[in-house]
Structure formats: C-alpha cells, structure tokens
Design a protein around this motif. Sequence first.
Motif, mmCIF file in Angstrom:
data_model
loop_
_atom_site.group_PDB
_atom_site.id
_atom_site.type_symbol
_atom_site.label_atom_id
_atom_site.label_comp_id
_atom_site.label_asym_id
_atom_site.label_seq_id
_atom_site.Cartn_x
_atom_site.Cartn_y
_atom_site.Cartn_z
ATOM 1 N N UNK A 1 3.576 2.612 -1.141
ATOM 2 C CA UNK A 1 3.983 3.118 0.170
ATOM 3 C C UNK A 1 5.313 3.855 0.030
ATOM 4 N N UNK A 2 5.376 5.044 0.618
ATOM 5 C CA UNK A 2 6.646 5.771 0.702
ATOM 6 C C UNK A 2 6.732 6.375 2.100
ATOM 7 N N UNK A 3 7.661 7.262 2.300
ATOM 8 C CA UNK A 3 7.870 7.821 3.635
ATOM 9 C C UNK A 3 6.750 8.715 4.120
ATOM 10 N N UNK A 4 6.293 9.668 3.266
ATOM 11 C CA UNK A 4 5.360 10.690 3.752
ATOM 12 C C UNK A 4 4.058 10.779 2.950
ATOM 13 N N UNK B 1 -5.530 15.310 -2.980
ATOM 14 C CA UNK B 1 -4.796 14.287 -2.227
ATOM 15 C C UNK B 1 -4.574 14.742 -0.787
ATOM 16 N N UNK B 2 -4.903 13.877 0.148
ATOM 17 C CA UNK B 2 -4.596 14.091 1.559
ATOM 18 C C UNK B 2 -3.704 12.938 1.998
ATOM 19 N N UNK B 3 -2.463 13.214 2.378
ATOM 20 C CA UNK B 3 -1.568 12.139 2.795
ATOM 21 C C UNK B 3 -2.173 11.296 3.917
ATOM 22 N N UNK B 4 -1.945 9.977 3.795
ATOM 23 C CA UNK B 4 -2.516 9.028 4.739
ATOM 24 C C UNK B 4 -1.416 8.099 5.251
ATOM 25 N N UNK B 5 -1.563 7.662 6.484
ATOM 26 C CA UNK B 5 -0.601 6.747 7.094
ATOM 27 C C UNK B 5 -0.884 5.305 6.683
ATOM 28 N N UNK B 6 0.163 4.513 6.577
ATOM 29 C CA UNK B 6 0.011 3.087 6.320
ATOM 30 C C UNK B 6 -0.905 2.458 7.359
ATOM 31 N N UNK B 7 -0.782 2.889 8.597
ATOM 32 C CA UNK B 7 -1.618 2.337 9.672
ATOM 33 C C UNK B 7 -3.097 2.691 9.491
ATOM 34 N N UNK B 8 -3.402 3.673 8.643
ATOM 35 C CA UNK B 8 -4.781 4.076 8.413
ATOM 36 C C UNK B 8 -5.424 3.445 7.196
ATOM 37 N N UNK B 9 -4.681 2.596 6.483
ATOM 38 C CA UNK B 9 -5.229 1.938 5.293
ATOM 39 C C UNK B 9 -6.249 0.904 5.737
ATOM 40 N N UNK C 1 -2.453 4.943 -2.140
ATOM 41 C CA UNK C 1 -1.120 5.306 -1.666
ATOM 42 C C UNK C 1 -1.179 5.695 -0.198
ATOM 43 N N UNK C 2 -0.023 5.553 0.456
ATOM 44 C CA UNK C 2 0.079 5.932 1.862
ATOM 45 C C UNK C 2 1.549 6.134 2.201
ATOM 46 N N UNK C 3 1.794 6.613 3.407
ATOM 47 C CA UNK C 3 3.156 6.825 3.870
ATOM 48 C C UNK C 3 3.353 6.279 5.267
ATOM 49 N N UNK C 4 4.587 6.047 5.619
ATOM 50 C CA UNK C 4 4.883 5.549 6.962
ATOM 51 C C UNK C 4 4.522 6.614 7.995
ATOM 52 N N UNK C 5 4.993 7.832 7.766
ATOM 53 C CA UNK C 5 4.633 8.981 8.611
ATOM 54 C C UNK C 5 4.137 10.059 7.655
ATOM 55 N N UNK D 1 10.561 -1.987 5.357
ATOM 56 C CA UNK D 1 10.264 -2.931 6.446
ATOM 57 C C UNK D 1 8.785 -2.941 6.788
ATOM 58 N N UNK D 2 8.202 -1.764 6.982
ATOM 59 C CA UNK D 2 6.785 -1.704 7.358
ATOM 60 C C UNK D 2 5.876 -2.119 6.201
ATOM 61 N N UNK D 3 6.243 -1.762 4.981
ATOM 62 C CA UNK D 3 5.434 -2.161 3.827
ATOM 63 C C UNK D 3 5.494 -3.678 3.638
#
Length: 149
Positions: free
Chosen positions: A9-12, A63-71, A36-40, A88-90
């Motif tokens: 998990x990272x930012x984007x 690769x298509x960036x994905x949100x943590x909320x979409x995992x 992998x995913x990102x916060x936003x 914090x979110x991870x």
Amino acid sequence: MSVPSVLFVCGRNAIRSPMAAALWRQQFGDAAQARSCGVIPAAFADGFMLAVMAELGCDLDDITPMALSGVIDPPAALVVSLSTAADRLARQYAADKSAEFQAWPIPDPSETGGSREQRLAAYRQTRDAIKARIAGWSPPQKAPEASTL
C-alpha cells in the motif's frame, strides 16, 4: 520458506506499491501472491516507474491503480505500507483482515525535480531500496515448542 500473500500500500498506487508487488514476485517466483493499491489511486501508472521497472524485465504497462477500499478477498497475510501517509489506513486494513502489518517507509521519487536523468536516478534508487528490503525479508521466527517429557 513459506512466502505469505502480500498487499503493498502506498499513497497513489502509481509508483512504489506496483514496484514492490512486481519485485516480490520476481524475488519469490510467479506463484508468490502480491498485490498493490493506494489510499487515493492515481489515474494511471507513472511513466518513470514503468521505465525503471522495464530495466529489470518487469513489464507493468497493464497496471491500473486501485484504491485500498477496492481490494477484494482473499485477504493478504501481510500488509506492507510503503508511505507514511498510508500507514494508518494500511494498519487498520491489516487489523480488520487479521493480517500482519509492516511499515517500510520509502521516499516518493516523484518529489524529485531536475532533468530526466536525475528523475530516473531517483526512481532507480526507490526501486533498488524496495528490492533490497524484499531481498532482506524473512518470515517471522516461530517460538520453539516446549518439549514434553
């Protein structure tokens, strides 16, 4: 050695976390489960990241960036935050999924200015720092079982 499934998990989800997932699979084999995913999430993967990963034979063009909320499930056994902004979110995601959490703060190379070569050098440094961290990873040691007499 048993290699856990991992979620980076990272930012984007445009640079560090896709690098880490690809490098995890490169280190431990194609059967190693790494996502992998990102916060936003960003709208697209970073071009410099794609270039420096291609240098190692990692084609991440799809690769298509994905949100943590979409995992979605299955949950990973290990959640690794590569950005202090994502910690914090991870950490909360790991707790919710009963996964181990680790923070590996890695600087964001996109914050480096300068010429194309200077920027590529920063991305290589980030890639190599992640690669070294993965190469040095080892599973937690289990406590020895008490013997019964």
